[in-house]
Design a protein around this motif. Structure first.
Motif, PDB file in Angstrom:
ATOM      1  N   ARG A 162       0.834  -1.207   0.000  1.00 49.93           N
ATOM      2  CA  ARG A 162       0.000   0.000   0.000  1.00 49.93           C
ATOM      3  C   ARG A 162       0.868   1.257   0.000  1.00 49.93           C
ATOM      4  O   ARG A 162       0.558   2.241  -0.684  1.00 49.93           O
ATOM      5  N   LEU A 163       1.947   1.217   0.761  1.00 49.56           N
ATOM      6  CA  LEU A 163       2.853   2.361   0.792  1.00 49.56           C
ATOM      7  C   LEU A 163       3.405   2.652  -0.608  1.00 49.56           C
ATOM      8  O   LEU A 163       3.395   3.797  -1.062  1.00 49.56           O
ATOM      9  N   VAL A 164       3.899   1.626  -1.277  1.00 55.64           N
ATOM     10  CA  VAL A 164       4.528   1.821  -2.580  1.00 55.64           C
ATOM     11  C   VAL A 164       3.498   2.214  -3.634  1.00 55.64           C
ATOM     12  O   VAL A 164       3.729   3.112  -4.449  1.00 55.64           O
ATOM     13  N   ARG A 165       2.342   1.553  -3.626  1.00 54.70           N
ATOM     14  CA  ARG A 165       1.331   1.816  -4.659  1.00 54.70           C
ATOM     15  C   ARG A 165       0.571   3.111  -4.431  1.00 54.70           C
ATOM     16  O   ARG A 165       0.333   3.890  -5.358  1.00 54.70           O
ATOM     17  N   GLU A 166       0.163   3.349  -3.162  1.00 56.47           N
ATOM     18  CA  GLU A 166      -0.739   4.458  -2.876  1.00 56.47           C
ATOM     19  C   GLU A 166      -0.097   5.599  -2.084  1.00 56.47           C
ATOM     20  O   GLU A 166      -0.715   6.643  -1.888  1.00 56.47           O
ATOM     21  N   LYS A 167       1.142   5.364  -1.590  1.00 57.50           N
ATOM     22  CA  LYS A 167       1.818   6.341  -0.743  1.00 57.50           C
ATOM     23  C   LYS A 167       0.998   6.658   0.512  1.00 57.50           C
ATOM     24  O   LYS A 167       0.923   7.810   0.962  1.00 57.50           O
ATOM     25  N   LYS A 168       0.391   5.628   1.063  1.00 58.47           N
ATOM     26  CA  LYS A 168      -0.425   5.763   2.264  1.00 58.47           C
ATOM     27  C   LYS A 168       0.002   4.751   3.317  1.00 58.47           C
ATOM     28  O   LYS A 168       0.387   3.624   2.994  1.00 58.47           O
TER      29      LYS A 168
END
Length: 255
Positions: free
Chosen positions: A198-204
């Motif tokens: 999620r961090l890598v894909r959405e920056k969240k």
């Protein structure tokens, strides 16, 4: 999309060993090698550099406070100029051993209490920047996103790699949750896997209170002294590559 996986390594000393570097090395792309102050010694530095070279892993310096007894995790009081020269001394040590083995040094990542303190203490951040600039301004400085150190390094023209800790909870301000706080360390590999993607894909990332935080990262840290670190590193890398995300050393895309 590309990202780096880093790990603190070479943290043995003499006959004392810590972590399973030989297992972790297969899943990471950058190694932060202890430089002799909080851990490590010349022989351990040499063998860890060779291990990294054999696996195509980039070499980085991992300087900390001169605190073998406390493993560099104690907050030491320092006079102006001390931290600058602590960092210079350790950079020189690792660079010398790396050069003897035919390796180059890619980055610098502070260790333990020095990492945490320099992220938000202006004097310490300035001394770290001065040390890196004086030694080799081409070195990548690894630190927390939006920290005082990250901003100051960028202002000084240094290349910064923003770091994320997959197995650590974050506060609503974007700082790491203290280890003393319940839930500060995540132990479920599936949870770690999902938050990395999620961090890598959405920056969240979801904070320890359940809030949503926007965060960008260039490198993911796996703690080599954590039990099962090699399994966590393997899980993270498999998840990333399975999602079509390229895992490469940070110098390939940062700066």
């Amino acid at each position: 999309m590309r990202i780096d996986i880093n790990c603190d390594m070479g943290e043995g000393f003499g006959s004392y060993t810590l972590g399973d570097d030989a297992a972790v090395i297969r899943s990471i792309t950058s190694a932060n090698i202890a430089c002799g102050y909080h851990a490590g010694d010349p022989l351990v530095m040499g063998s860890t550099i060779r291990l990294a070279m054999d696996h195509g892993v980039a070499v980085g310096a991992h300087p900390g406070f001169p605190d073998l007894m406390g493993f560099g995790r104690r907050a030491l009081e320092t006079y102006p100029g001390e931290v600058k020269h602590y960092v210079l001394y350790q950079l020189g040590a690792l660079w010398g051993v790396a050069r003897a083995h035919g390796a180059t040094v890619q980055h610098v990542k502070l260790h333990g209490a020095l990492y945490n303190m320099a992220a938000f203490n202006e004097r310490l951040a300035r001394e770290v920047c001065e040390a890196v600039t004086a030694f080799d301004p081409r070195l990548i400085l690894v630190t927390q996103p939006e920290s005082v150190l990250a901003r100051m390094a960028a202002q000084e023209g240094l290349v910064v790699a923003r770091e994320f800790f997959p197995d650590r909870a974050y506060t609503d301000s974007g700082a790491l949750a203290p280890r003393s706080m319940p839930g500060a360390v995540l132990h479920d590999p599936q949870e770690v896997r999902e938050r990395v993607l999620r961090l890598v894909r959405e920056k969240k990332v979801r904070t320890i209170t359940g809030q949503e935080l926007t965060m960008e990262a260039d490198t993911l840290c796996v703690h080599g002294d954590t039990p099962g670190a090699w399994q966590l590193a393997a899980t993270i890398r498999q998840a990333l590559e399975g999602a079509g995300i390229e895992v490469v050393p940070m110098h390939r895309f940062v700066g």
